[in-house]
Motif scaffolding. Sequence first.
Motif, short mmCIF file in Angstrom:
data_model
loop_
_atom_site.label_atom_id
_atom_site.label_comp_id
_atom_site.label_asym_id
_atom_site.label_seq_id
_atom_site.Cartn_x
_atom_site.Cartn_y
_atom_site.Cartn_z
N GLU A 115 0.86 -1.19 0.00
CA GLU A 115 0.00 0.00 0.00
C GLU A 115 0.89 1.24 0.00
O GLU A 115 1.79 1.37 0.83
N SER A 145 0.94 5.09 0.61
CA SER A 145 0.22 6.20 1.24
C SER A 145 1.26 7.21 1.75
O SER A 145 2.45 6.91 1.77
N PRO A 146 0.84 8.38 2.17
CA PRO A 146 1.82 9.34 2.71
C PRO A 146 2.62 8.76 3.88
O PRO A 146 3.82 9.02 4.00
N GLU A 147 1.98 7.94 4.71
CA GLU A 147 2.68 7.33 5.86
C GLU A 147 3.75 6.33 5.39
O GLU A 147 4.87 6.33 5.90
N SER A 148 3.39 5.48 4.40
CA SER A 148 4.36 4.50 3.90
C SER A 148 5.49 5.18 3.14
O SER A 148 6.64 4.72 3.19
N ALA A 176 6.66 8.12 3.89
CA ALA A 176 7.51 8.70 4.94
C ALA A 176 8.41 7.62 5.56
O ALA A 176 9.57 7.88 5.89
N LEU A 177 7.88 6.40 5.69
CA LEU A 177 8.66 5.31 6.27
C LEU A 177 9.86 4.94 5.39
O LEU A 177 10.93 4.61 5.91
N LYS A 189 9.15 13.78 4.52
CA LYS A 189 9.27 13.91 5.98
C LYS A 189 7.93 14.21 6.63
O LYS A 189 7.58 13.66 7.66
N ASP A 190 7.18 15.14 6.02
CA ASP A 190 5.93 15.59 6.60
C ASP A 190 4.76 14.86 5.93
O ASP A 190 4.48 15.06 4.75
N THR A 191 4.05 14.03 6.70
CA THR A 191 2.93 13.26 6.13
C THR A 191 1.69 14.12 5.92
O THR A 191 0.73 13.66 5.31
N LYS A 192 1.70 15.35 6.40
CA LYS A 192 0.54 16.24 6.22
C LYS A 192 0.51 16.85 4.82
O LYS A 192 -0.52 17.36 4.39
N TRP A 237 -8.21 16.21 0.68
CA TRP A 237 -7.18 17.07 1.27
C TRP A 237 -7.67 18.50 1.28
O TRP A 237 -8.22 19.00 0.30
#
Length: 152
Positions: A92, A94-97, A99-100, A105-108, A150
């Motif tokens: 998957e 996503s912004p979180e993955s 970032a991982l 850096k910023d998931t927002k 968003w």
Amino acid sequence: MKLHDLQPNPGAKHRKKRVGRGISAGQGKTAGRGTKGQGARQGGGPSQYFEGGNLPSVRKLPFKRGFTNIRKIHYVEVNLARLENLFEKNAEVSPESLALVGVMKDTKKPVVVLGQGTLTKPLTVKVHRVSETAKAAIEKVGGTVELMPWAK
């Protein structure tokens, strides 16, 4: 309360200073303009731009053309070639993955997937925006695209 009861607050209105109406009025003779010179004349006084003959600070500054659009949305751009290298089959995105794995850096911040490169494995892409070519390439290999809402 009626219309004839309305009046401004006490102290809100001031009388206009009547200059040049004699010595007893307090602003007689030169009417607060001093004696002689540019400031004493009718229409006198230099412009706001004038700085006593010095080079005006407006001319000292460098040219600044255009403007900055405060409503512009700055997306984090990710190409298909990068997704191919970073993610395993059926992963998957996503912004979180992202970032991982160190893409952002910023998931927002909003993410856009662009169509540069090729994709050979199916991925589940959950981002804020996808280009037409990227969407076609993801769905061609059996992946899915889900757009996230968003707001700035």
